[in-house]
Design a protein around this motif. Sequence first.
Motif, PDB file in Angstrom:
ATOM      1  N   ALA A   1      19.626  65.161 -49.993  1.00  9.79           N
ATOM      2  CA  ALA A   1      20.156  63.920 -49.416  1.00  9.79           C
ATOM      3  C   ALA A   1      20.733  63.022 -50.511  1.00  9.79           C
ATOM      4  O   ALA A   1      21.783  62.371 -50.314  1.00  9.79           O
ATOM      5  CB  ALA A   1      19.055  63.185 -48.652  1.00  9.79           C
TER       6      ALA A   1
ATOM      7  N   ILE B   1      24.175  64.361 -51.419  1.00 12.67           N
ATOM      8  CA  ILE B   1      25.170  64.030 -50.398  1.00 12.67           C
ATOM      9  C   ILE B   1      25.545  62.553 -50.473  1.00 12.67           C
ATOM     10  O   ILE B   1      26.728  62.190 -50.407  1.00 12.67           O
ATOM     11  CB  ILE B   1      24.643  64.397 -48.998  1.00 12.67           C
ATOM     12  CG1 ILE B   1      24.513  65.922 -48.870  1.00 12.67           C
ATOM     13  CG2 ILE B   1      25.557  63.839 -47.901  1.00 12.67           C
ATOM     14  CD1 ILE B   1      23.815  66.379 -47.598  1.00 12.67           C
ATOM     15  N   ALA B   2      24.541  61.690 -50.618  1.00 17.74           N
ATOM     16  CA  ALA B   2      24.816  60.254 -50.684  1.00 17.74           C
ATOM     17  C   ALA B   2      25.632  59.901 -51.922  1.00 17.74           C
ATOM     18  O   ALA B   2      26.481  58.993 -51.873  1.00 17.74           O
ATOM     19  CB  ALA B   2      23.500  59.477 -50.677  1.00 17.74           C
TER      20      ALA B   2
ATOM     21  N   VAL C   1      23.846  60.929 -43.433  1.00 16.35           N
ATOM     22  CA  VAL C   1      23.273  61.675 -44.570  1.00 16.35           C
ATOM     23  C   VAL C   1      22.131  62.554 -44.093  1.00 16.35           C
ATOM     24  O   VAL C   1      22.011  63.724 -44.489  1.00 16.35           O
ATOM     25  CB  VAL C   1      22.792  60.702 -45.667  1.00 16.35           C
ATOM     26  CG1 VAL C   1      21.971  61.455 -46.730  1.00 16.35           C
ATOM     27  CG2 VAL C   1      23.973  60.005 -46.332  1.00 16.35           C
TER      28      VAL C   1
ATOM     29  N   THR D   1      22.039  66.574 -44.275  1.00 10.08           N
ATOM     30  CA  THR D   1      20.936  67.185 -45.017  1.00 10.08           C
ATOM     31  C   THR D   1      20.227  68.228 -44.171  1.00 10.08           C
ATOM     32  O   THR D   1      19.930  69.341 -44.637  1.00 10.08           O
ATOM     33  CB  THR D   1      19.937  66.111 -45.477  1.00 10.08           C
ATOM     34  OG1 THR D   1      20.600  65.166 -46.321  1.00 10.08           O
ATOM     35  CG2 THR D   1      18.774  66.736 -46.237  1.00 10.08           C
TER      36      THR D   1
END
Length: 210
Positions: free
Chosen positions: A144, A147-148, A159, A163
Amino acid sequence: MTRPQTSRRKRANGVESRQRILDAAVAIAGERGYEGTSIAAVSAKCGLPASSIYWHFKDKDDLIAAVIERSFEAWLSDVALPDEDTGTPLERATTTAANVAKSLVDAPDFLRLGLMLALERRPVEPRGRTVFLQVREISSRRIAEVIAELFPDLDETAVHTLTTYAVAGADGLFVHREIHGEDIDLVAMFELHAQLVHEAATRMAARSKA
């Protein structure tokens, strides 16, 4: 003057013995699964008496939990984005996915054993299953964060969705390779998976700006 040297040798021997036991447990569990793994079998495999195994580990469940923890630590170090100057966000995500896949090929024990335990239901939950679920949560948080970092415009819900999709897809690819063997190029599959996650994230980020 000899006591410190003797103490260091004992510690070194203890570390070496522990690694031998864990290596043997990995081999046995890989062949026989959780149920087929026993202290006697691990003892025969590593050449150390059962008493040595019990000195390091309380029981089989404690031993399997330690196997999962050791393998996870090796895997976790690879779940990190390359520096920004190493390429585009897509290239960075793809490189990260490839590194993760390589680490799973080299050290698959935490995921292999963990998935076995996670899919089972027992009256008394094995510690190994508890440990796997804990490290799995750490894995999800790390993904996560990646990705963020790549998509700062995404909100927390997006997100989380990405995830979940990324982790579930990785599980499926790993299981597929476990079933079909080395004919499956896990690195290439993880790279493709990362590209698809990146594509989905790009679309979601664009919608959030609209």
